[in-house]
Design an enzyme around this catalytic site. Structure first.
Site, PDB file in Angstrom:
ATOM      1  N   GLU A   1       0.852  -1.186   0.000  1.00 33.57           N
ATOM      2  CA  GLU A   1       0.000   0.000   0.000  1.00 33.57           C
ATOM      3  C   GLU A   1       0.892   1.243   0.000  1.00 33.57           C
ATOM      4  OE1 GLU A   1      -3.117  -0.078  -0.415  1.00 33.57           O
ATOM      5  OE2 GLU A   1      -3.618  -2.160   0.042  1.00 33.57           O
TER       6      GLU A   1
ATOM      7  N   ASP B   1     -18.801 -10.491  -8.632  1.00 36.99           N
ATOM      8  CA  ASP B   1     -18.702  -9.621  -7.460  1.00 36.99           C
ATOM      9  C   ASP B   1     -18.105  -8.269  -7.832  1.00 36.99           C
ATOM     10  OD1 ASP B   1     -18.982  -9.165  -4.607  1.00 36.99           O
ATOM     11  OD2 ASP B   1     -16.803  -9.309  -4.481  1.00 36.99           O
TER      12      ASP B   1
END
Length: 322
Positions: free
Chosen positions: A245, A270
């Site tokens: 991240e 999804d």
């Protein structure tokens, strides 16, 4: 007695335009050796286009990535392609046999000195393929030119182009990834309006073309193609993995929970449901057929923290997928 100049370009520098000129002259004279050498150079050109596609599909960033390094890398790839063609991958032999059996001269494969650009190389490949009768071992009714455009598609299925919009030939692993997941992406396109190619590009970027999939605790595949995390509202299976991240532009390693699915089809469903129902992605759905707008829309909506995410995704969609 002075012999004719050698046309064996595989032992010479890849950018030797004089050698290519000699090959053109030999081809015009109908030399059998020139036919073989021209077919070998066609094979080298084909290999070089595949190597370019592989380079484009690989993220490039860092101090050593600049225009100068790209130029020398391109030269290196050309030389490597020429050396690989000398060993042969079978294409040159097929072309030579087919042209010889049909009494076609080497002029059909004569290569000009300007065949180094992407568009020029692809154009010459298509032109040479058009000049060749159906290759041995190809399906009935499929000549080389058709194969160059559509690939060997499954009967009854809509064919996918073998080359990208920029004229690059797809590498085998990219081709396999797209053909395996195309039907699921097409279903997601019908649900969201987002082009299947865009979603395939994001799945490729997130999963490393399916080679860096998140694993469940027992080692099985989570089938999470889009790197979707498992938030508090997720009631399905969960897989834990280390991810990168970016915080204030700096990469950091973190352990995160991700959604896990039974099949790749469930992953696409999804993902489509998330795009359609989450207000954050309204502008993404409205991006239409613009790959860059789609990629930047995802980044602005906070899909990923990587500051170069949009640029990477755009490059994959435009340069690697058919």
């Amino acid at each position: 007695m002075i012999g004719s100049p050698s046309t064996d370009l595989t032992s010479k520098f890849a950018l030797d335009t004089k050698g290519l000129g000699d090959l053109k002259q030999s081809a015009k004279a109908g030399s059998p050796a020139a036919l073989k050498e021209a077919a070998t150079q066609f094979e080298a050109m084909f290999i070089n286009m595949m190597m370019k596609s592989m380079r484009d599909a690989t993220p490039q960033e860092g101090m050593m990535d600049n225009q100068q390094s790209k130029m020398f890398t391109g030269m290196l790839d050309q030389q490597m392609s020429q050396n690989l063609a000398k060993r042969g991958v079978g294409l040159a032999d097929m072309l030579t046999r087919q042209l010889t059996s049909n009494q076609m001269g080497a002029q059909a494969l004569a290569i000009g000195a300007d065949g180094t650009s992407d568009t020029g190389a692809a154009g010459k490949a298509a032109a040479a393929a058009t000049a060749v009768a159906p290759l041995q071992g190809m399906p009935p009714g499929k000549d080389a030119a058709t194969i160059m455009k559509t690939g060997l598609s499954t009967p009854g299925a809509a064919p996918l182009p073998l080359t990208t919009a920029t004229g690059r030939v797809q590498t085998p692993h990219v081709r396999a990834f797209q053909e395996k997941l195309h039907a699921h992406a097409a279903e997601a396109e019908r649900a969201t309006g987002v082009p299947a190619k865009f979603m395939l590009g994001q799945a490729a970027l997130e999963s490393g073309w399916g080679k860096r999939m998140i694993r469940n605790a027992d080692g099985t595949n989570s089938n999470n193609l889009f790197g979707i995390k498992a938030g508090p509202g997720w009631k399905g299976k969960v897989a834990t993995a280390v991810t990168t991240e970016y915080v204030n532009g700096r990469p950091q390693q973190k352990v995160e929970k991700f959604r896990a699915y039974d099949t790749p089809a469930d992953s696409f469903k999804d993902y489509a449901n998330m795009l359609a129902k989450n207000p954050r992605y309204e502008k993404v759905l409205a991006s239409g057929g613009d790959a860059s707008a789609f990629a930047h829309g995802l980044q602005r909506a906070g899909y990923a923290t990587d500051p170069n995410y949009a640029a990477k995704l755009t490059r994959v969609i435009k340069n690697s997928l058919a």
